[in-house]
Scaffold this active site. Structure first.
Site, PDB file in Angstrom:
ATOM      1  CE1 TYR A 103      -1.017   2.858  -8.438  1.00 58.09           C
ATOM      2  CE2 TYR A 103      -2.597   4.360  -7.434  1.00 58.09           C
ATOM      3  CZ  TYR A 103      -1.331   3.796  -7.466  1.00 58.09           C
ATOM      4  OH  TYR A 103      -0.389   4.151  -6.539  1.00 58.09           O
ATOM      5  CG  HIS A 105       3.429   5.404  -7.702  1.00 59.04           C
ATOM      6  ND1 HIS A 105       3.001   4.237  -8.299  1.00 59.04           N
ATOM      7  CD2 HIS A 105       3.890   6.202  -8.706  1.00 59.04           C
ATOM      8  CE1 HIS A 105       3.182   4.335  -9.614  1.00 59.04           C
ATOM      9  NE2 HIS A 105       3.722   5.514  -9.887  1.00 59.04           N
ATOM     10  CD  GLU A 115       3.467   6.263 -13.277  1.00 59.80           C
ATOM     11  OE1 GLU A 115       3.036   5.095 -13.289  1.00 59.80           O
ATOM     12  OE2 GLU A 115       4.387   6.628 -12.505  1.00 59.80           O
ATOM     13  CE  LYS A 148       1.477   4.019  -3.189  1.00 65.14           C
ATOM     14  NZ  LYS A 148       1.216   2.560  -3.361  1.00 65.14           N
ATOM     15  CG  ASN A 203       2.978   0.257  -0.955  1.00 63.60           C
ATOM     16  OD1 ASN A 203       2.406   1.316  -1.209  1.00 63.60           O
ATOM     17  ND2 ASN A 203       3.217  -0.664  -1.870  1.00 63.60           N
TER      18      ASN A 203
HETATM   19  P1  ADP Z   1       4.448  -0.941  -7.038  1.00 64.62           P
HETATM   20  O1  ADP Z   1       3.769   0.199  -6.312  1.00 64.62           O
HETATM   21  O2  ADP Z   1       5.571  -1.526  -6.233  1.00 64.62           O
HETATM   22  O3  ADP Z   1       4.851  -0.598  -8.441  1.00 64.62           O
HETATM   23  P2  ADP Z   1       2.234  -2.431  -8.199  1.00 64.62           P
HETATM   24  O4  ADP Z   1       2.340  -1.487  -9.368  1.00 64.62           O
HETATM   25  O5  ADP Z   1       2.257  -3.897  -8.474  1.00 64.62           O
HETATM   26  O6  ADP Z   1       3.364  -2.134  -7.117  1.00 64.62           O
HETATM   27  O7  ADP Z   1       0.885  -2.134  -7.404  1.00 64.62           O
HETATM   28  C1  ADP Z   1       0.423  -0.817  -7.236  1.00 64.62           C
HETATM   29  C2  ADP Z   1      -0.016  -0.634  -5.799  1.00 64.62           C
HETATM   30  O8  ADP Z   1      -1.158  -1.452  -5.554  1.00 64.62           O
HETATM   31  C3  ADP Z   1       0.996  -1.078  -4.739  1.00 64.62           C
HETATM   32  O9  ADP Z   1       1.968  -0.103  -4.446  1.00 64.62           O
HETATM   33  C4  ADP Z   1       0.101  -1.340  -3.549  1.00 64.62           C
HETATM   34  O10 ADP Z   1      -0.290  -0.101  -2.921  1.00 64.62           O
HETATM   35  C5  ADP Z   1      -1.125  -1.938  -4.213  1.00 64.62           C
HETATM   36  N1  ADP Z   1      -1.023  -3.403  -4.235  1.00 64.62           N
HETATM   37  C6  ADP Z   1      -0.249  -4.149  -5.051  1.00 64.62           C
HETATM   38  N2  ADP Z   1      -0.388  -5.459  -4.797  1.00 64.62           N
HETATM   39  C7  ADP Z   1      -1.293  -5.558  -3.796  1.00 64.62           C
HETATM   40  C8  ADP Z   1      -1.892  -6.638  -3.084  1.00 64.62           C
HETATM   41  N3  ADP Z   1      -1.560  -7.901  -3.362  1.00 64.62           N
HETATM   42  N4  ADP Z   1      -2.778  -6.347  -2.106  1.00 64.62           N
HETATM   43  C9  ADP Z   1      -3.108  -5.068  -1.838  1.00 64.62           C
HETATM   44  N5  ADP Z   1      -2.589  -3.983  -2.471  1.00 64.62           N
HETATM   45  C10 ADP Z   1      -1.696  -4.220  -3.436  1.00 64.62           C
HETATM   46 MG    MG Z   2       3.649  -0.071 -10.076  1.00 62.82          MG
END
Ligand code: ADP
Ligand code: MG
Length: 138
Positions: A49, A115, A126, A9, A112
């Site tokens: 997304y 992905h 994807e 990212k 974070n």
């Molecule tokens: P992951 O990436 O671990 O699969 P998710 O699919 O739930 O997590 O969410 C997609 C992305 O959206 C996350 O990696 C993060 O960048 C963002 N995200 C998820 N939850 C939050 C939140 N509560 N606040 C801000 N950003 C979030």
């Molecule tokens: Mg996810």
């Protein structure tokens, strides 16, 4: 061999730590079988997304993912989907396990670092979103 889609990212490309992330991926035994650096458009990020379109963080997520280049990559290995989720660590780095990519590098729950596909079905969709078959070298 299973395949999964990884995205390094914007928080990682802007900090010049994509090599360090790739080192952790390779140290875990996953092979990078396709990789490219791209600038996501808003339309692409929104489509990718889709599943989160009703979440409060959706706009922030799309803004972040289009704020700087990302590296999209296909990782291959035994149980690649679950293995990559394991070495990524939890979405929120504050609760991610020691030694995971997110614990090591992520700045916050939104910035974070990586992905990873959450299931083999998501991985197929994807990977197809970013790569044609001829771009994947197994
Ligand atoms: P992951 O990436 O671990 O699969 P998710 O699919 O739930 O997590 O969410 C997609 C992305 O959206 C996350 O990696 C993060 O960048 C963002 N995200 C998820 N939850 C939050 C939140 N509560 N606040 C801000 N950003 C979030
Ligand atoms: Mg996810």
């Amino acid at each position: 061999m299973e395949k999964t889609l990884s995205i390094i990212k914007p928080d990682a490309t802007t900090r010049n730590i994509t090599g360090k992330v790739n080192a952790m991926i390779e140290d875990a035994g996953l092979r990078i079988v396709a990789q490219k650096l791209i600038c996501l458009t808003t339309a692409q990020a929104e489509k990718f997304y889709q599943e989160h379109k009703d979440k409060a963080f959706f706009t922030n997520l799309v803004d972040f993912m289009t704020s700087a280049p990302v590296i999209v990559q296909v990782l291959a290995g035994e149980n690649a989907v679950s293995l990559y989720r394991k070495i990524m660590g939890a979405t929120n780095p504050a609760v991610a396990e020691e030694g995971t990519i997110r614990k090591t590098f992520a700045l916050s729950i939104d910035k974070n670092t990586v992905h990873g596909s959450d299931s083999p079905e998501s991985a197929k969709r994807e990977i197809g979103f970013f790569f044609s078959e001829t771009e994947i070298c197994e």
